[in-house]
Design an enzyme around this catalytic site. Structure first.
Site, PDB file in Angstrom:
ATOM      1  N   LYS A  11     -12.179   3.227 -11.416  1.00 37.68           N
ATOM      2  CA  LYS A  11     -12.721   2.827 -10.110  1.00 37.68           C
ATOM      3  C   LYS A  11     -14.253   3.007 -10.056  1.00 37.68           C
ATOM      4  CE  LYS A  11      -8.415   3.739  -7.567  1.00 37.68           C
ATOM      5  NZ  LYS A  11      -7.812   4.364  -6.348  1.00 37.68           N
ATOM      6  N   TYR A  51      -4.389  -4.648  -3.401  1.00 40.77           N
ATOM      7  CA  TYR A  51      -3.777  -3.569  -2.626  1.00 40.77           C
ATOM      8  C   TYR A  51      -3.031  -4.106  -1.405  1.00 40.77           C
ATOM      9  CZ  TYR A  51      -5.913   0.354  -5.195  1.00 40.77           C
ATOM     10  OH  TYR A  51      -6.252   1.298  -6.147  1.00 40.77           O
ATOM     11  N   PHE A  59      -5.977   3.346   6.112  1.00 38.54           N
ATOM     12  CA  PHE A  59      -7.056   3.512   5.134  1.00 38.54           C
ATOM     13  C   PHE A  59      -7.402   2.213   4.403  1.00 38.54           C
ATOM     14  CE2 PHE A  59      -3.044   4.881   3.059  1.00 38.54           C
ATOM     15  CZ  PHE A  59      -3.007   4.002   1.979  1.00 38.54           C
ATOM     16  N   ASN A 114     -11.160   8.189  -5.962  1.00 41.08           N
ATOM     17  CA  ASN A 114     -10.348   9.063  -6.820  1.00 41.08           C
ATOM     18  C   ASN A 114     -10.249   8.585  -8.268  1.00 41.08           C
ATOM     19  OD1 ASN A 114      -8.636   6.969  -6.300  1.00 41.08           O
ATOM     20  ND2 ASN A 114      -7.036   8.188  -5.330  1.00 41.08           N
ATOM     21  N   HIS A 117      -6.927   4.056 -10.927  1.00 44.72           N
ATOM     22  CA  HIS A 117      -5.667   3.495 -10.418  1.00 44.72           C
ATOM     23  C   HIS A 117      -4.707   3.345 -11.584  1.00 44.72           C
ATOM     24  CE1 HIS A 117      -2.650   0.769  -8.793  1.00 44.72           C
ATOM     25  NE2 HIS A 117      -2.779   0.098  -9.928  1.00 44.72           N
ATOM     26  N   GLU A 128       0.629  -6.379 -11.416  1.00 42.19           N
ATOM     27  CA  GLU A 128      -0.789  -6.002 -11.504  1.00 42.19           C
ATOM     28  C   GLU A 128      -1.433  -6.470 -12.812  1.00 42.19           C
ATOM     29  OE1 GLU A 128      -0.803  -1.803 -10.714  1.00 42.19           O
ATOM     30  OE2 GLU A 128      -0.241  -2.097  -8.612  1.00 42.19           O
TER      31      GLU A 128
HETATM   32  P1  RTP Z   1      -3.695   3.936  -6.731  1.00 46.40           P
HETATM   33  O1  RTP Z   1      -2.754   2.880  -6.163  1.00 46.40           O
HETATM   34  O2  RTP Z   1      -5.139   3.648  -6.440  1.00 46.40           O
HETATM   35  O3  RTP Z   1      -3.392   4.199  -8.174  1.00 46.40           O
HETATM   36  O4  RTP Z   1      -3.386   5.337  -6.013  1.00 46.40           O
HETATM   37  P2  RTP Z   1      -1.984   5.988  -5.726  1.00 46.40           P
HETATM   38  O5  RTP Z   1      -0.871   5.108  -6.240  1.00 46.40           O
HETATM   39  O6  RTP Z   1      -2.038   7.386  -6.228  1.00 46.40           O
HETATM   40  O7  RTP Z   1      -1.966   6.009  -4.137  1.00 46.40           O
HETATM   41  P3  RTP Z   1      -1.530   4.864  -3.103  1.00 46.40           P
HETATM   42  O8  RTP Z   1      -0.583   5.464  -2.133  1.00 46.40           O
HETATM   43  O9  RTP Z   1      -1.105   3.618  -3.833  1.00 46.40           O
HETATM   44  O10 RTP Z   1      -2.878   4.569  -2.321  1.00 46.40           O
HETATM   45  C1  RTP Z   1      -3.876   3.702  -2.845  1.00 46.40           C
HETATM   46  C2  RTP Z   1      -5.237   4.329  -2.610  1.00 46.40           C
HETATM   47  O11 RTP Z   1      -5.481   4.379  -1.220  1.00 46.40           O
HETATM   48  C3  RTP Z   1      -6.196   5.569  -0.913  1.00 46.40           C
HETATM   49  N1  RTP Z   1      -5.414   6.380   0.031  1.00 46.40           N
HETATM   50  N2  RTP Z   1      -5.946   6.994   1.028  1.00 46.40           N
HETATM   51  N3  RTP Z   1      -6.360   8.560   3.354  1.00 46.40           N
HETATM   52  C4  RTP Z   1      -5.150   8.459   2.841  1.00 46.40           C
HETATM   53  O12 RTP Z   1      -4.192   9.015   3.320  1.00 46.40           O
HETATM   54  C5  RTP Z   1      -4.959   7.642   1.660  1.00 46.40           C
HETATM   55  N4  RTP Z   1      -3.819   7.416   1.068  1.00 46.40           N
HETATM   56  C6  RTP Z   1      -4.110   6.622   0.014  1.00 46.40           C
HETATM   57  C7  RTP Z   1      -6.389   6.339  -2.187  1.00 46.40           C
HETATM   58  O13 RTP Z   1      -7.718   6.094  -2.642  1.00 46.40           O
HETATM   59  C8  RTP Z   1      -5.369   5.752  -3.118  1.00 46.40           C
HETATM   60  O14 RTP Z   1      -5.784   5.816  -4.474  1.00 46.40           O
HETATM   61 MG    MG Z   2      -0.735   3.062  -5.757  1.00 41.42          MG
END
Ligand code: RTP
Ligand code: MG
Length: 141
Positions: A11, A51, A59, A114, A117, A128
């Protein structure tokens, strides 16, 4: 365990920190192979489409803003159990909760920025990978 492919994104925050090489090195040391890679500066449309599952979440706007804030490196990783292995290497979504030694623990400070991804299931990996790469851009090896 089967050989799988998964989509990884380094990222904008990690690219800005000059950590591309250190992060890819972790994938390679864990036995994952890079079989496709490119650097992109995502448009709002590209990031929002990627996304799309989070479109209704509070968010979403910040997520798209962050993902378009600078260049990213997208890669296809291949290996045994690649989807789960990559998620293990990444650590928890919130870096404050990520296990020591994971990419997010070591390279990220906030849940919004973070570092990486990774696809979270075989179905999302398939979608994806195809979102960013055509078949002739993937080099099995
Ligand atoms: P990613 O898709 O980016 O790999 O991350 P992830 O699976 O660990 O988390 P996901 O639930 O898919 O969320 C995508 C991205 O959205 C942001 N996020 N913010 N503020 C919040 O509660 C929140 N929850 C998710 C994070 O940057 C996350 O990587
Ligand atoms: Mg995710």
């Amino acid at each position: 365990m089967a050989t799988e492919r998964t989509l990884s994104i380094i990222k904008p925050d990690a690219v800005a920190k000059n950590a591309i090489g250190e992060i890819i090195s972790r994938f390679e040391k864990a036995g994952l192979k890079v079989v496709a890679a490119k650097m992109l500066h995502l448009s709002e449309e590209q990031a929002g489409g990627f996304y799309a599952e989070h479109k209704e979440r509070p968010f979403f706007k910040d997520l798209v803003g962050f993902m378009t804030s600078g260049p990213v490196v997208v890669q296809v990783l291949e290996g045994e159990d690649a989807i789960a292995k990559n998620r293990d290497l990444m650590g928890a979504t919130n870096p404050k909760e990520a296990a020591p030694g994971t990419i997010r623990a070591d390279f990220a400070e906030t849940i919004d920025a973070n570092a990486v991804h990774g696809s979270d299931s075989p179905a999302s990996a398939e979608r994806e990978v195809a979102y960013f790469f055509s078949a002739d851009e993937i080099c099995p090896r």
